[in-house]
Structures are given as structure tokens and as C-alpha cells.
Design a protein around this motif. Structure first.
Motif, mmCIF file in Angstrom:
data_model
loop_
_atom_site.group_PDB
_atom_site.id
_atom_site.type_symbol
_atom_site.label_atom_id
_atom_site.label_comp_id
_atom_site.label_asym_id
_atom_site.label_seq_id
_atom_site.Cartn_x
_atom_site.Cartn_y
_atom_site.Cartn_z
ATOM 1 N N VAL A 107 -22.138 -10.167 -12.676
ATOM 2 C CA VAL A 107 -23.331 -9.460 -12.934
ATOM 3 C C VAL A 107 -24.389 -10.243 -13.406
ATOM 4 N N GLN B 111 -26.447 -12.351 -11.222
ATOM 5 C CA GLN B 111 -27.438 -11.608 -10.583
ATOM 6 C C GLN B 111 -28.503 -11.021 -11.460
ATOM 7 N N LYS C 95 -39.984 -7.868 -1.444
ATOM 8 C CA LYS C 95 -38.617 -8.114 -0.806
ATOM 9 C C LYS C 95 -37.658 -8.706 -1.414
ATOM 10 N N GLU D 229 -33.925 -7.261 -2.542
ATOM 11 C CA GLU D 229 -32.599 -8.219 -2.242
ATOM 12 C C GLU D 229 -31.694 -8.555 -3.396
ATOM 13 N N GLU E 286 -30.003 -5.332 -4.479
ATOM 14 C CA GLU E 286 -28.984 -5.030 -3.532
ATOM 15 C C GLU E 286 -27.692 -5.946 -4.288
ATOM 16 N N GLN E 287 -27.877 -7.229 -4.822
ATOM 17 C CA GLN E 287 -26.887 -7.965 -4.911
ATOM 18 C C GLN E 287 -26.486 -7.440 -6.511
ATOM 19 N N ALA F 137 -24.141 -4.587 -5.814
ATOM 20 C CA ALA F 137 -22.753 -4.998 -5.367
ATOM 21 C C ALA F 137 -22.036 -5.595 -6.598
ATOM 22 N N ALA F 138 -22.685 -6.514 -7.347
ATOM 23 C CA ALA F 138 -22.070 -7.004 -8.461
ATOM 24 C C ALA F 138 -21.537 -5.869 -9.410
#
Lengths: 189, 381
Positions: A37, A40, A126, A130, A133-134, A137-138
Motif C-alpha cells: 500500500v 502505491q 491518466k 492508473e 487503480e494500483q 488493488a493494494a
């Protein structure tokens, strides 16, 4: 020592060892997920100054919001004790507040047509999406690992062993209250 | 009259695929041929499906690229049927005599029934093989010359009837089962709405040897491999396998170099097991909405109606859709017993209407994978 004695003492010791090893593994997995986490979050933190720099000349009226973002970014970048659950919770809460402010900022960008069509801003947006989004996910990996750990330390006999080795529950990375509330688009436009 | 397909309803696609000739139809037409019936030219109107959202209809493409070949192929088709008839008159009497010889062998020489059965089967298959040589040659010409022209309708799509070559090139995906023998055919490659598509049909088999040393093969996979490009960048490998139950999953966990990924969607977790080299990347690729789309795709392509055969539910669950994200691509493995991209019956006039409708229908299903998974949209989900 006969077999019966071995079983009477050996089996409980083996069971306790496996529970102990399981809790340690889960705690390490949660810490690994927390590091994921942070990697990111750091990416987002590095991106924010660029976005603000591009937006600065177009968004003169949004200075307060930009200052808030800068302050929250500094707070989020501060180091914290990864063994202290309240410090982790505080760190994640600040990161989530920063996400909320950035989300509001991105909506406000829409109100500035020149900025919205600026190629640097488009690229920055953009990249920001991105990175978000990472982060999402983390966060999912972290929450999954924390869920496993919390179950292990809350359910008997894991709760007893966890208490003895001083391992406690870890906080979930939750959405802040502000982002849970319905969005009033008119506030941003 | 053209038929418009509903992109969201794959069930209808199967029912719209024209009947290319069942075994009984073929047998009836073959008997007709032997009786001297001449293959009639097509009298009706040529009709094509439209791909929903396609910018152009198929008819002008047909006029320009395929129609000029119709006369030549109709002559080839009629020529092939004439050869079939001529070969039949030569081969069938010999085969009948040979079968009578086998019967005589049973009665007179005490030939064992099992040996007689094998001998009869050999005679029948051999005779059938010889008679069907002109048909095989004609169909191979249709696939080699006409199919690439049909595929050119989709843009820069190319078609090769030989297939991918070897499935071993996909081995690093981590979802290819172990096998001893392989055959591939129908390799299609192109780009659709910014998504690169590669697909091939494959049949993978395992070799077995019994106690008497006899070799036999059993199918481990029969279906298609679809490889698609992704908008997302990833470095690791994430594979999605069918859930094989508690013990099966435990064994896979222990033998797999990849780590098991536990995801939030309970329905997805029940159907699939996910393994990845990177826990965060796996979740980056398998967002909750992507998981839902994959489930929808799985239920659609796992359907026996779509697959074209009646597969028992338990078999489908075991052999269902699997996928792998690797080398910047998404590889999907779809089991099906149906042979895709096959020419129509030789008894159908060479207007290629049936072939065109088959290809358009099959490709429509492939394009639906792109739409279902929203690979053509860079929406970040």
C-alpha cells in the motif's frame, strides 16, 4: 518417556506451535501488504506536485483546496511506526482524506476547459487514474491479509496465543466518511 | 435478407448458424448422387449475417472478393462430386467383396469375431477414406483460398488453416495441461477495435499404455485458445483456473510456484482459483467488475448450446474456461467439442453463403469476448 506421555505433551505443543506460526505468518503477510500500500501511496504522493504545478496557473480560485492537498500530502508522507496499530490507522486515514481531496480536485478540473484540454494535464490525469487503480488493488490485498490476521487473533485459542506474544488486530484500510457520503456535483462545479 | 445479431445474446447465435448438413442429410444426398442425381446450382438469393455495429455490410465485400471465385469453385465442387461417384462405383464393390470375404472367413475358416470386426472396420474406414479424398481436397481448397478472403472483411485479419503450429509456445501461460500429442488448426490473427486477437483451435491428448503394451490416447483439452491484448500494463503472471475442490486446490497450492490469491467475490471464488506472482497485480487485473465479466463469459461459453454439443454439467464444471494474464496478454482457454471454421457440406452449392455465415457467426462470438470483458475500452476497470 512412553508414547502416551509423548502424545499428552507433544500434541498440544505441536498444536500451539502451528497456531503461533500461523499468526506470525499472517502478521507478516499483513505487513507485506501494508508495504505494498505504501509503495502505491508514495507513487501518488510523487505525482501530486506535478498535477498541482500544471493546474496552478489555471486554477487561481482553488488555492485553498490546493493548500489543503499539500498539507495532507506532507502528513501522509510522514514516517510512522508499522508496529503501532493506531499509527497505521492514522496513516491510512490521512491517505484516504488526501484521496478524497484529490478526487474533488479532479472534478473541479472539469470546470476549467483550458486546463481540461491541456495535454500535460491529460497525461497527468491518466497516470493519476492508473495509480489510483494500483492503490485500490493494494488496498484489497491489504484488507484481505488484515482480515485473515484479525480472524486468527480474535478466535480462541489464537486469541490467547496472540495475547501472549503481543500481536493485536490491525486496522482495515477503509474509505473515509466523506467519500462514503453521496457526491453533490454542484459543490464542485 | 440479412439477419441482425444481438451482441448480448449468444444463445441466439447458435440457433442462427445454418444447418451445414447432418450425417443423415449427407447420407441421403450421397445416395442421391449414386443414383445419378446431378448437383444443382444454387437457385436462391445469397444472404449474410451482419455483425452488430459493423460499419459495412458483407454484400459489397462478397461481390468484390468472393463472387469472382464462385464459378471456378462450383466447377471444382461438381468435379469433386463426380469423382466421388466414380470412386464409389469402383471402391464400394471391392469393399463389399472384401466384407463378404470376412464373413466367409468367419464361417469357413473360423476367423475370430474380434479379428473379423477389426478387419471389417478397417475395410469400411479405408473405403470411406478413399471415396472422400476429392471432398477433403475440395474443402481444403475452400479453407485455403476462400476463408482468407472472408476474414479480410474484418480488416487486417489473416487466416491460416494449419493452426498455430505448437501449443508449446503458450506453455509459459501456466494453464496448458500436460499432454503427449497435439494437433492445431484454424489460426486467426487480427485487430478488432484496438484489441489484438489471436486464436487457434487445438486438440491435446495424453498417451496411455495398458498392461499388454497397447497405446491409446485420451483427450485432455479440445477447444480454442484466444489471446487478446490488454490496456493494462503488468509484469507478472496471474492465472485463473477452475476450482478443483478442497484437496485439488490444496495440491495445486503445494505444487504451484505462484501464490494463491483470495478474492472478495464469493461467486467467483466458488468457480475459480486464482494464482499469481504478484498479489497486488492480480487484484489490479481482476477488479470486482472484471471478475463479474469473466463469470458472465464463463457461463456463456460453458453453455452446451453455444459449444454445439450436449456436455454434461459436471464435465463442463471440470473442464470450463480458464485464463492467464502473462506477457502483456490475456490468454483464454475455451473447451468445446465443436469444430469451428469448417466449410459447409460439399452438397451445398459453392456460393459460400454457409461458410460466410459460419465465419461471421464464429467471429461475432470472439468479438463478444472483447465486448464482454470491455477490452476495447480503456476505462481502467
Amino acid at each position: 518417556m512412553d508414547l502416551t506421555t509423548l502424545l499428552i505433551f507433544g500434541v498440544p505443543v505441536a498444536v500451539i506451535y502451528f497456531i503461533y506460526a500461523g499468526i506470525i505468518k499472517k502478521r507478516n503477510k499483513a505487513k507485506e501488504a501494508l508495504s505494498g500500500v505504501d509503495v502505491q501511496l508514495k507513487k501518488r504522493s510523487n505525482l501530486i506536485p506535478n498535477i498541482l504545478k500544471i493546474a496552478k496557473k489555471f486554477m487561481e480560485h482553488e488555492k485553498d483546496l490546493m493548500s489543503e492537498i499539500v498539507a495532507l500530502r506532507e502528513q501522509a508522507d510522514q514516517s510512522y511506526d508499522k508496529g503501532d496499530t493506531s499509527a497505521i490507522a492514522q496513516h491510512l486515514a490521512v491517505s484516504e482524506q488526501l484521496a478524497g481531496k484529490m478526487s474533488g480536485f479532479m472534478v473541479k478540473v472539469e470546470a476549467y476547459p483550458d486546463l481540461k484540454s491541456d495535454t500535460s494535464m491529460l497525461q497527468a490525469q491518466k497516470t493519476y487514474n492508473e495509480v489510483e487503480e494500483q492503490i485500490a488493488a493494494a488496498r484489497r490485498f491489504y484488507n484481505s491479509a488484515v482480515n485473515d490476521l484479525n480472524n486468527a487473533v480474535q478466535i480462541f485459542p489464537g486469541s490467547v496465543i496472540a495475547g501472549m506474544i503481543n500481536i493485536s488486530e490491525m486496522p482495515f484500510y477503509e474509505a473515509d466518511e466523506a467519500s462514503k457520503a453521496p457526491v453533490d456535483a454542484s459543490e464542485f462545479l | 435478407m440479412s439477419i441482425r445479431l444481438d451482441m448480448n445474446d449468444l444463445m441466439r447465435v447458435r440457433s442462427l448458424v445454418p444447418d451445414v448438413g447432418t450425417f443423415s442429410d449427407t447420407l441421403r444426398q450421397y445416395k442421391e448422387l449414386l443414383r445419378g442425381g446431378a448437383p444443382l446450382p444454387y437457385q436462391g438469393e445469397v444472404a449474410f449475417r451482419d455483425i452488430e455495429g459493423a460499419e459495412k455490410p458483407f454484400a459489397p465485400h462478397y461481390e468484390q472478393h468472393i463472387k469472382p471465385l464462385v464459378q471456378e469453385f462450383e466447377e471444382r465442387r461438381v468435379g469433386a462430386l463426380i469423382k466421388v461417384r466414380s470412386l464409389s462405383f469402383k471402391v464400394l464393390p471391392i469393399a463389399c467383396l472384401a466384407l463378404l470375404g470376412v464373413i466367409a472367413g468367419i464361417i469357413g475358416l473360423g476367423l475370430e469375431l474380434m479379428h473379423a470386426g477389426i478387419l471389417s472396420l478397417f475395410i469400411i474406414v479405408g473405403a470411406g477414406g478413399i471415396i472422400s479424398i476429392p471432398v477433403t481436397k475440395y474443402k481444403s481448397n475452400v479453407k485455403g483460398i476462400i476463408f482468407p478472403k472472408i476474414f479480410s472483411f474484418f480488416g487486417d485479419f489473416t487466416y491460416d488453416q494449419k493452426g498455430l503450429g505448437s501449443v508449446r509456445s503458450l506453455k509459459s501461460s501456466g494453464i496448458i495441461p500436460s499432454y503427449d500429442r497435439e494437433s492445431t488448426e484454424d489460426y486467426v490473427r487480427g485487430e478488432y477495435e484496438g484489441v489484438s486477437i489471436e486464436l487457434t483451435e487445438a486438440h491435446l491428448e495424453d498417451k496411455h499404455r495398458d498392461s499388454k503394451g497397447r497405446t491409446s490416447y485420451s483427450t485432455v483439452f479440445k477447444g480454442i485458445f484466444v489471446r487478446l491484448s490488454m490496456h493494462k500494463n503488468f509484469k507478472g503472471k496471474t492465472i485463473i483456473k477452475r476450482d478443483s475442490g478442497g484437496i485439488g486446490n490444496w495440491l495445486t497450492d503445494k505444487t504451484n510456484a505462484l501464490e494463491n490469491v483470495k478474492l472478495e467475490d464469493p461467486v467467483f471464488e466458488k468457480q475459480f482459483e486464482v494464482y499469481s506472482s504478484d498479489q497486488i497485480e492480480a487484484r489490479y487485473l481482476l477488479t470486482t467488475s472484471f471478475m463479474e465479466r469473466l463469470l458472465k463469459l464463463s457461463s456463456t461459453f460453458g453453455d452446451d448450446e453455444i459449444a454445439g454439443i450436449n456436455i454434461p454439467k459436471s464435465f463442463r464444471e471440470r473442464r470450463g474456461l480458464q485464463a492467464s494474464f502473462y506477457d502483456d496478454k490475456l490468454l483464454i482457454m475455451i473447451p468445446t467439442q465443436k469444430d469451428r471454421f469448417e466449410p459447409a457440406s460439399i452438397f451445398i452449392p459453392a456460393t459460400f453463403e454457409a461458410e460466410i455465415n459460419i465465419v461471421l457467426g464464429e467471429m461475432n462470438q470472439i468479438f463478444q469476448i472483447v465486448h464482454m470483458l470491455k477490452l476495447n475500452q480503456d476505462i481502467g476497470l
